[in-house]
Design an enzyme around this catalytic site. Structure first.
Site, PDB file in Angstrom:
ATOM      1  N   ARG A   1       8.843  -9.926   5.426  1.00 21.14           N
ATOM      2  CA  ARG A   1       7.491 -10.457   5.656  1.00 21.14           C
ATOM      3  C   ARG A   1       7.550 -11.596   6.675  1.00 21.14           C
ATOM      4  O   ARG A   1       6.697 -11.710   7.547  1.00 21.14           O
ATOM      5  CB  ARG A   1       6.884 -11.010   4.353  1.00 21.14           C
TER       6      ARG A   1
ATOM      7  N   ARG B   1      -6.723 -15.218   3.959  1.00 24.40           N
ATOM      8  CA  ARG B   1      -6.562 -14.312   2.809  1.00 24.40           C
ATOM      9  C   ARG B   1      -7.778 -14.497   1.914  1.00 24.40           C
ATOM     10  O   ARG B   1      -8.074 -15.622   1.523  1.00 24.40           O
ATOM     11  CB  ARG B   1      -5.288 -14.606   2.017  1.00 24.40           C
TER      12      ARG B   1
ATOM     13  N   GLN C   1       1.631  -6.881   5.614  1.00 22.40           N
ATOM     14  CA  GLN C   1       2.580  -6.294   4.662  1.00 22.40           C
ATOM     15  C   GLN C   1       3.215  -5.026   5.238  1.00 22.40           C
ATOM     16  O   GLN C   1       4.419  -4.779   5.073  1.00 22.40           O
ATOM     17  CB  GLN C   1       1.838  -5.970   3.357  1.00 22.40           C
TER      18      GLN C   1
ATOM     19  N   HIS D   1      -4.166  -4.922   3.953  1.00 17.66           N
ATOM     20  CA  HIS D   1      -3.107  -5.943   3.934  1.00 17.66           C
ATOM     21  C   HIS D   1      -2.140  -5.629   5.090  1.00 17.66           C
ATOM     22  O   HIS D   1      -1.000  -5.231   4.872  1.00 17.66           O
ATOM     23  CB  HIS D   1      -2.386  -5.886   2.579  1.00 17.66           C
TER      24      HIS D   1
ATOM     25  N   CYS E   1       5.288  -4.175  -2.657  1.00 20.38           N
ATOM     26  CA  CYS E   1       4.900  -5.359  -1.876  1.00 20.38           C
ATOM     27  C   CYS E   1       5.174  -6.650  -2.644  1.00 20.38           C
ATOM     28  O   CYS E   1       5.326  -7.699  -2.035  1.00 20.38           O
ATOM     29  CB  CYS E   1       3.433  -5.262  -1.496  1.00 20.38           C
TER      30      CYS E   1
ATOM     31  N   ASP F   1       2.322  -0.497  -6.310  1.00 19.13           N
ATOM     32  CA  ASP F   1       1.757  -1.847  -6.300  1.00 19.13           C
ATOM     33  C   ASP F   1       1.156  -2.078  -7.687  1.00 19.13           C
ATOM     34  O   ASP F   1       1.014  -1.127  -8.478  1.00 19.13           O
ATOM     35  CB  ASP F   1       0.677  -1.922  -5.199  1.00 19.13           C
TER      36      ASP F   1
END
Ligand code: CP
Ligand code: NVA
Length: 330
Positions: A317, A108, A138, A135, A272, A231
């Site tokens: 997730r 990440r 996700q 991402h 998310c 988001d």
């Protein structure tokens, strides 16, 4: 042809076919069932992975760790700023070292180029746990949550409200175009996804019989939507100086009860996470004091409503990341 992802990296969804994404979703459902019924699945015992984080995380880190433990893997977590990478050792050298120790690497961080370079030099599967551009892990959790609520995903209407050119929005547009979901980006013109990515996704969507729409009109975005998604307005790595402008541009795109009422009667809300839906965070408090707003990208009312599936989504997730690890290492 049967899908086989062994040895592959998971860097962005554009690299995967519709069948491969569907395979990962099916596998996620299987792992979720195993977890729910207490069926052991330590299929990867004796192997090790490393989690390399240059930005902070709750869900992604914990998902990788729990998924790894459940699969019988050993795990090393390298937190932001605690490895030699970048300051004293090049990305290329770090990747070559980690590839000698570990069977897989999660990264990440910042540029997509970095995760691509780690994959190229390490010689082991690399998983993108979020970059500035994408991402992808996700998205699997998001689509799994949609599937759980609607039974299937093809032909549904998905609208993303807000900063439509961030990593999450880019990835959603890609996954929708690969799976035949109609995608609408609803936000100010200044924050729309890059033209090249939009064109690529339009082509992919056409092949799946779905559409990509960009609009700054809230009614167009909310009307008949099955999924309303948002988001945070300022992503990790962006300077604090952008808050002022972002708030001005995005306030009217806050997901509200009125928007949910314009949507399909079975509509769900997804995010998310983390989310600024109240002032119970340091940043939430600071923004409230400075700008006088107590909710940002979503109203607390929508976030806490029965239509909000954000905690199912967060749980997913872990199941989906487990599927990615297993499929690429098995
Ligand atoms: N959604 C997500 O990636 O959460 P974290 O930043 O907590 O990992
Ligand atoms: N766009 C957000 C996503 C966090 C999961 C960020 O990059 O900070």
């Amino acid at each position: 042809m049967p899908v086989n992802l062994k040895g592959r990296s998971f860097l962005k969804l554009l690299d995967f076919t519709t069948e491969e994404i569907e395979y990962l979703l099916d596998l996620s459902e299987e792992f979720k069932r195993m977890k729910m019924t207490g069926m052991p699945h330590k299929y990867l015992e004796g192997r090790n992975i490393v989690l390399l984080f240059e930005k902070t995380s709750t869900r992604t880190r914990c998902s990788f760790e729990v998924a790894a433990y459940d699969l019988g893997l050993g795990v090393t977590y390298l937190e932001p700023g605690t490895s030699q990478m970048g300051k004293k050792e090049s990305i290329e050298d770090t990747a070559r070292v980690l590839g000698r120790f570990y069977d897989g690497i999660e990264y990440r961080g910042f540029s997509q180029k970095i995760v691509e370079e780690i994959a190229e030099k390490s010689g082991v599967p690399v998983w993108n746990g979020l970059t500035d551009e994408f991402h992808p892990t996700q998205m699997l959790a998001d689509v799994l949550t949609i599937k759980e609520n609607f039974g299937q995903v093809k032909g549904l209407n998905f609208t993303y409200f807000g900063d439509a050119r961030n990593n999450v929005a880019n990835s959603i547009m890609v996954v929708c175009s690969k799976l035949g979901i109609n995608f609408t980006a609803c936000g100010p013109k200044e924050l729309m996804p890059e033209k090249e990515l939009v064109e690529t996704c339009k082509e992919l969507a056409k092949a799946q019989g779905s559409k990509i729409t960009l609009t700054d009109d809230i009614k167009t975005g909310a009307k008949d939507a099955h999924v309303l998604y948002t988001d945070i307005w300022v992503s990790m790595g962006e300077p604090d100086s952008v808050w002022d402008e972002r708030i001005k541009l995005l306030q009217k795109y806050r997901v509200s009860k009125e928007m949910m009422e314009m949507a399909n009667e079975d509509a769900i809300f997804l995010h998310c996470l983390p989310s600024f839906h109240d002032t119970n965070t340091t940043i939430g408090k600071e923004i409230a004091e400075k700008f006088g707003i107590e909710e940002m990208e979503v109203s607390d009312e929508v976030f806490e409503s029965a239509q909000s599936k954000v905690f199912d989504q967060a749980e997913n997730r872990m199941h989906t990341i487990k599927a990615v690890i297993y499929a690429t290492l098995k």
